[in-house]
Enzyme design. Structure first.
Site, PDB file in Angstrom:
ATOM      1  N   SER A  23     -13.872 -30.057  78.290  1.00 53.94           N
ATOM      2  CA  SER A  23     -14.396 -28.709  78.575  1.00 53.94           C
ATOM      3  C   SER A  23     -14.466 -27.880  77.298  1.00 53.94           C
ATOM      4  O   SER A  23     -14.824 -26.711  77.326  1.00 53.94           O
ATOM      5  CB  SER A  23     -13.509 -28.009  79.603  1.00 53.94           C
ATOM      6  OG  SER A  23     -12.153 -28.065  79.203  1.00 53.94           O
ATOM      7  N   ASN A 110      -1.912 -26.212  83.566  1.00 47.08           N
ATOM      8  CA  ASN A 110      -2.406 -25.574  84.796  1.00 47.08           C
ATOM      9  C   ASN A 110      -2.097 -24.074  84.836  1.00 47.08           C
ATOM     10  O   ASN A 110      -2.942 -23.264  85.204  1.00 47.08           O
ATOM     11  CB  ASN A 110      -1.804 -26.264  86.028  1.00 47.08           C
ATOM     12  CG  ASN A 110      -2.206 -27.722  86.099  1.00 47.08           C
ATOM     13  OD1 ASN A 110      -3.067 -28.159  85.339  1.00 47.08           O
ATOM     14  ND2 ASN A 110      -1.590 -28.473  86.990  1.00 47.08           N
ATOM     15  N   THR A 155     -41.442   3.735 102.407  1.00 46.75           N
ATOM     16  CA  THR A 155     -40.754   2.782 103.287  1.00 46.75           C
ATOM     17  C   THR A 155     -41.815   1.738 103.594  1.00 46.75           C
ATOM     18  O   THR A 155     -43.013   2.073 103.674  1.00 46.75           O
ATOM     19  CB  THR A 155     -40.240   3.434 104.586  1.00 46.75           C
ATOM     20  OG1 THR A 155     -41.367   3.955 105.300  1.00 46.75           O
ATOM     21  CG2 THR A 155     -39.256   4.580 104.318  1.00 46.75           C
ATOM     22  N   HIS A 156     -41.394   0.494 103.734  1.00 45.76           N
ATOM     23  CA  HIS A 156     -42.334  -0.628 103.931  1.00 45.76           C
ATOM     24  C   HIS A 156     -43.361  -0.686 102.795  1.00 45.76           C
ATOM     25  O   HIS A 156     -44.482  -1.183 102.994  1.00 45.76           O
ATOM     26  CB  HIS A 156     -43.084  -0.512 105.268  1.00 45.76           C
ATOM     27  CG  HIS A 156     -42.195  -0.222 106.433  1.00 45.76           C
ATOM     28  ND1 HIS A 156     -41.623  -1.215 107.202  1.00 45.76           N
ATOM     29  CD2 HIS A 156     -41.734   0.952 106.928  1.00 45.76           C
ATOM     30  CE1 HIS A 156     -40.876  -0.660 108.144  1.00 45.76           C
ATOM     31  NE2 HIS A 156     -40.910   0.662 107.998  1.00 45.76           N
ATOM     32  N   SER A 277     -49.501 -11.147  75.847  1.00 41.23           N
ATOM     33  CA  SER A 277     -49.931 -12.451  76.352  1.00 41.23           C
ATOM     34  C   SER A 277     -50.556 -13.223  75.201  1.00 41.23           C
ATOM     35  O   SER A 277     -51.207 -12.637  74.333  1.00 41.23           O
ATOM     36  CB  SER A 277     -50.957 -12.252  77.462  1.00 41.23           C
ATOM     37  OG  SER A 277     -51.827 -13.368  77.535  1.00 41.23           O
ATOM     38  N   LYS A 283     -52.916  -7.470  77.518  1.00 44.91           N
ATOM     39  CA  LYS A 283     -51.719  -7.471  78.364  1.00 44.91           C
ATOM     40  C   LYS A 283     -50.490  -6.826  77.728  1.00 44.91           C
ATOM     41  O   LYS A 283     -50.241  -6.943  76.541  1.00 44.91           O
ATOM     42  CB  LYS A 283     -51.330  -8.924  78.750  1.00 44.91           C
ATOM     43  CG  LYS A 283     -52.258  -9.582  79.715  1.00 44.91           C
ATOM     44  CD  LYS A 283     -52.335  -8.927  81.086  1.00 44.91           C
ATOM     45  CE  LYS A 283     -51.080  -9.099  81.907  1.00 44.91           C
ATOM     46  NZ  LYS A 283     -50.916 -10.467  82.401  1.00 44.91           N
ATOM     47  N   ASN A 285     -46.660  -6.849  79.223  1.00 43.65           N
ATOM     48  CA  ASN A 285     -45.930  -7.362  80.386  1.00 43.65           C
ATOM     49  C   ASN A 285     -44.479  -6.874  80.442  1.00 43.65           C
ATOM     50  O   ASN A 285     -43.818  -6.779  79.415  1.00 43.65           O
ATOM     51  CB  ASN A 285     -45.925  -8.896  80.346  1.00 43.65           C
ATOM     52  CG  ASN A 285     -47.319  -9.480  80.459  1.00 43.65           C
ATOM     53  OD1 ASN A 285     -48.177  -8.889  81.130  1.00 43.65           O
ATOM     54  ND2 ASN A 285     -47.544 -10.605  79.811  1.00 43.65           N
ATOM     55  N   GLU A 290     -38.714  -8.605  84.696  1.00 37.92           N
ATOM     56  CA  GLU A 290     -38.914  -9.858  85.434  1.00 37.92           C
ATOM     57  C   GLU A 290     -37.768 -10.829  85.201  1.00 37.92           C
ATOM     58  O   GLU A 290     -37.322 -11.523  86.122  1.00 37.92           O
ATOM     59  CB  GLU A 290     -40.230 -10.512  84.998  1.00 37.92           C
ATOM     60  CG  GLU A 290     -41.457  -9.734  85.424  1.00 37.92           C
ATOM     61  CD  GLU A 290     -42.709 -10.269  84.749  1.00 37.92           C
ATOM     62  OE1 GLU A 290     -43.467 -10.982  85.414  1.00 37.92           O
ATOM     63  OE2 GLU A 290     -42.924  -9.984  83.560  1.00 37.92           O
ATOM     64  N   TYR A 317      -3.231 -27.582  91.693  1.00 36.31           N
ATOM     65  CA  TYR A 317      -4.332 -27.739  90.739  1.00 36.31           C
ATOM     66  C   TYR A 317      -5.123 -29.011  91.033  1.00 36.31           C
ATOM     67  O   TYR A 317      -4.556 -30.060  91.349  1.00 36.31           O
ATOM     68  CB  TYR A 317      -3.804 -27.797  89.293  1.00 36.31           C
ATOM     69  CG  TYR A 317      -4.939 -27.965  88.295  1.00 36.31           C
ATOM     70  CD1 TYR A 317      -5.650 -26.861  87.855  1.00 36.31           C
ATOM     71  CD2 TYR A 317      -5.328 -29.230  87.847  1.00 36.31           C
ATOM     72  CE1 TYR A 317      -6.731 -27.008  86.978  1.00 36.31           C
ATOM     73  CE2 TYR A 317      -6.396 -29.388  86.972  1.00 36.31           C
ATOM     74  CZ  TYR A 317      -7.093 -28.268  86.540  1.00 36.31           C
ATOM     75  OH  TYR A 317      -8.152 -28.413  85.687  1.00 36.31           O
ATOM     76  N   GLN A 322     -11.797 -26.838  86.923  1.00 36.20           N
ATOM     77  CA  GLN A 322     -12.406 -26.658  85.605  1.00 36.20           C
ATOM     78  C   GLN A 322     -13.855 -26.159  85.737  1.00 36.20           C
ATOM     79  O   GLN A 322     -14.405 -25.575  84.811  1.00 36.20           O
ATOM     80  CB  GLN A 322     -12.359 -27.984  84.838  1.00 36.20           C
ATOM     81  CG  GLN A 322     -12.927 -27.910  83.438  1.00 36.20           C
ATOM     82  CD  GLN A 322     -12.581 -29.144  82.619  1.00 36.20           C
ATOM     83  OE1 GLN A 322     -11.428 -29.322  82.226  1.00 36.20           O
ATOM     84  NE2 GLN A 322     -13.545 -30.006  82.384  1.00 36.20           N
ATOM     85  N   LYS A 325     -15.596 -22.324  85.108  1.00 39.52           N
ATOM     86  CA  LYS A 325     -15.869 -21.629  83.846  1.00 39.52           C
ATOM     87  C   LYS A 325     -17.330 -21.385  83.520  1.00 39.52           C
ATOM     88  O   LYS A 325     -17.714 -20.263  83.197  1.00 39.52           O
ATOM     89  CB  LYS A 325     -15.215 -22.386  82.693  1.00 39.52           C
ATOM     90  CG  LYS A 325     -13.713 -22.338  82.809  1.00 39.52           C
ATOM     91  CD  LYS A 325     -12.999 -23.011  81.686  1.00 39.52           C
ATOM     92  CE  LYS A 325     -11.524 -23.061  82.030  1.00 39.52           C
ATOM     93  NZ  LYS A 325     -11.261 -23.824  83.314  1.00 39.52           N
TER      94      LYS A 325
HETATM   95  N1  ARG Z   1      -9.435 -27.764  81.094  1.00 42.64           N
HETATM   96  C1  ARG Z   1      -8.643 -27.641  82.270  1.00 42.64           C
HETATM   97  C2  ARG Z   1      -9.252 -26.622  83.209  1.00 42.64           C
HETATM   98  O1  ARG Z   1     -10.014 -25.862  82.786  1.00 42.64           O
HETATM   99  C3  ARG Z   1      -7.246 -27.211  81.932  1.00 42.64           C
HETATM  100  C4  ARG Z   1      -6.215 -27.622  82.909  1.00 42.64           C
HETATM  101  C5  ARG Z   1      -6.081 -29.127  82.929  1.00 42.64           C
HETATM  102  N2  ARG Z   1      -5.006 -29.540  83.750  1.00 42.64           N
HETATM  103  C6  ARG Z   1      -4.870 -30.798  84.110  1.00 42.64           C
HETATM  104  N3  ARG Z   1      -3.844 -31.084  84.861  1.00 42.64           N
HETATM  105  N4  ARG Z   1      -5.708 -31.740  83.770  1.00 42.64           N
HETATM  106  O2  ARG Z   1      -8.970 -26.591  84.393  1.00 42.64           O
END
Ligand code: ARG
Length: 470
Positions: A23, A110, A155-156, A277, A283, A285, A290, A317, A322, A325
Site C-alpha cells: 500500500s 493494526n 420549479t420543474h 474547443s 466556444k 465551455n 461540468e 482487523y 487497507q 485509503k
Molecule cells: N497497510 C495496512 C493497512 O492499511 C496496515 C495494517 C496491516 N496489518 C496487518 N495485520 N497486515 O491496513
C-alpha cells in the site's frame, strides 16, 4: 529487503504478492502522522518504564531525521516493505539499530494504521473546514451585491416566481452550512484514540493509552480494543459528508452550465475559469462546473465501496480494511480542489443583471401575485387561482404578458380587478412583498447575509479549536 515479520517464513514472498499487498504507493501520504504517532508511542513507552529513556531519545531523533529526509525527497520507499509503517520502521532500525527494533513494543500495525488515519482525517477536516468557510464567505459577498437583482425562480425548470440572485446564492449557503456540521461530526468520530489496542486484544505491557491521547490531543480513547482496530465509521462519515457536499456543488454546477448557455445568458464565466474547443472557435465551455458535477459520481462510488468493504467483515482487523485509503484520499483531494476552484470561479464570473431581470419580468411568474391580489380583496384562494388561470390563458391567446392586458379585459374576468393590479404585477414588487422569514425580499436577504456572517464566525471559532488540537 528482509521482511519485518520474516521469522516464521522459509521462502521469499512471490513478487506478485509483494506488489498486490503493498500500500506504500498511496499510504506514504500518512508519513507525518506515522512519525508523530511513533514519537508519542516511544515517549510513552519510556515514561511507563517499558523501554529506556536513552532508547526513546534515539528513536525520537532518528524519526525526526527520517521526517526531514522524506520532506526533502531523500527517502526511497520500498514496495517489498509493504506500507508506510514498515518503511519507516525498517529505515529507523537500519540507522539506529536495537533501539529502533524496540519501537514496535506493545504495538501492532493494526492500531498504528488506525492511529495514523484518525490523525490524518483530523488534519484534513481542519483544512477542508477552512476551504468551506472561504467558499461560504464568497457566497455571502456575491449575495451582498445582488439583493435586488431579479431573476426567475424555477420549479420543474419552469419559471415559477421571481426571486433575487442573492436568494439563490443564500440557498447554497444554507447547504454549505449543513455540510460544515456534517464535517464537524466527522471530526468527532475521528477524535478517538485507538493506539494501545495492539493487534486486537491490547497488550501485556503496562502502557498508558491516555498519555498518548493527551500528547496527540485526542478527546477520547477507544473503550474496546477490537472496536479500536476495526472502526472505520469515521471514514464512511467523511465519505458521506463528501458525497453530500459534492452533490450540492454538482447542483450549483448544473445551474452554472445552464446560466452560462446562450439560452439563459444569466452569467458569463471569467476567461480564466472556462475553456475553449479545439474545433469550434466560438466556444467557451464551463468545464470546471461540468467536472465538479462529473466527479460527484466518483465520490458516491467511494462511499459505496467503503460501505460494501465494511459490510460482513468479522472482527477485528482484516486486510480488506487497507481498501479504506484510496477512495478516501481521492475524495479528500477532490473536495479540496472543488471548493477552492469554485470559490474563485464564483467570485470572478460576470452577472448579467439585465438578462436575469428580463427573464423575470417578461414572463408569467407574477401570476401567483395576481391571485394573491384577489385573495386580499376577499376571494378564496382556489377561486382566485381559477380566475388568474383564465387571465393567463387569455394573455397567452393574445401573445401578451399579464401586465399588457388592458384593465377593461381584466374587469371581464372579475370586477374586483382595479388599476392597482399593475403594481401587484411588477416583478420587483412581487419579490419585495415576500418578506416572510427566509423569503427573497431584499431586507430578508440582508438578514440572511447577516445571520450567515454570524454563522461563519461560529464556524471559524470551532475551526480554531480544531487547529489547536492538531
Ligand atoms: N497497510 C495496512 C493497512 O492499511 C496496515 C495494517 C496491516 N496489518 C496487518 N495485520 N497486515 O491496513
Amino acid at each position: 529487503m528482509t521482511k519485518l515479520w520474516g521469522g516464521r517464513f522459509s521462502k521469499n514472498t512471490n513478487e506478485m504478492v509483494d506488489a498486490f499487498n503493498a500500500s506504500i504507493e498511496f499510504d506514504k501520504r500518512l508519513y507525518r502522522e506515522d512519525i508523530r504517532g511513533s514519537i508519542s508511542h516511544a515517549a510513552m513507552l519510556a515514561k511507563c518504564g517499558i523501554i529506556s529513556e536513552k532508547d526513546a531519545e534515539e528513536i525520537i531523533s532518528g524519526l525526526e531525521k527520517i521526517l526531514d529526509d522524506i520532506e526533502n525527497g531523500n527517502f526511497t520507499f520500498d514496495e517489498s516493505l509493504e506500507d508506510i509503517h514498515m518503511n519507516i520502521e525498517a529505515r529507523l532500525t537500519e540507522r539506529i539499530g536495537a533501539a529502533g527494533a524496540r519501537l514496535h513494543t506493545a504495538r501492532s500495525r493494526n492500531d498504528q494504521v488506525a492511529l495514523d488515519m484518525h490523525m490524518y482525517i483530523k488534519r484534513e477536516v481542519a483544512e477542508i473546514a477552512d476551504l468551506l468557510i472561504h467558499f461560504e464567505e464568497a457566497l455571502l459577498s456575491v449575495a451582498g451585491k445582488h439583493t435586488r437583482t431579479l431573476v426567475p425562480g424555477y420549479t420543474h425548470l419552469q419559471r415559477a416566481q421571481p426571486v433575487t440572485y442573492a436568494h439563490y446564492l443564500l440557498a447554497y449557503f444554507g447547504m454549505m452550512k449543513r455540510d460544515f456540521y456534517r464535517l464537524s461530526g466527522v471530526w468527532d468520530g475521528a477524535d478517538i484514540m485507538p493506539l494501545g489496542a495492539g493487534a486486537l486484544a491490547g497488550t501485556t505491557f503496562p502502557i498508558d493509552r491516555f498519555e498518548v491521547a493527551k500528547k496527540l490531543n485526542f478527546a477520547k480513547v477507544y473503550g474496546n480494543s477490537m472496536d479500536a482496530v476495526s472502526d472505520r465509521d469515521y471514514i464512511a462519515d467523511f465519505l458521506y459528508f463528501a458525497s453530500v457536499l459534492m452533490m450540492h456543488l454538482s447542483k450549483l454546477s448544473e445551474e452554472i452550465c445552464l446560466w452560462s448557455s446562450s439560452e439563459f445568458c444569466f452569467i458569463e464565466l471569467d476567461d480564466a475559469f472556462a475553456t475553449g474547443s479545439s474545433m469550434m472557435p466560438q466556444k467557451k465551455n464551463p468545464d470546471i462546473a461540468e467536472l465538479v458535477r462529473g466527479k460527484t459520481g466518483r465520490i458516491y462510488g467511494h462511499l459505496q465501496a467503503m460501505l460494501v468493504t465494511l459490510k460482513g467483515l468479522p472482527l477485528a482487523y482484516n486486510k480488506d480494511l487497507q481498501e479504506d485509503k484510496e477512495g478516501l484520499f481521492d475524495a479528500i483531494d477532490t473536495v479540496k480542489f472543488s471548493l477552492a476552484v469554485y470559490r474563485e470561479m464564483l467570485l470572478s464570473m460576470t452577472v448579467n443583471t439585465e438578462k436575469m431581470a428580463q427573464a423575470a419580468v417578461k414572463d408569467f411568474s407574477n401570476a401567483t401575485d395576481l391571485a394573491d391580489y384577489l385573495v386580499r380583496k376577499g376571494v378564496p384562494f382556489r377561486e382566485a387561482h381559477e380566475i388568474v388561470g383564465k387571465c393567463v390563458a387569455h394573455a397567452i391567446g393574445q401573445g401578451k404578458f399579464l401586465s399588457e392586458i388592458p384593465i377593461k379585459e381584466y374587469k371581464g374576468m372579475s370586477d374586483l380587478f382595479e388599476e392597482d393590479l399593475l403594481e401587484a404585477l411588477k416583478s420587483e414588487n412581487c419579490v419585495a412583498a415576500r418578506r416572510t422569514y427566509g423569503g427573497p425580499a431584499a431586507e430578508e436577504n440582508e438578514k440572511q447575509i447577516a445571520e450567515g456572517a454570524a454563522e461563519i464566525s461560529q464556524q471559524a471559532e470551532l475551526l480554531a479549536c480544531w487547529q489547536e488540537k492538531l
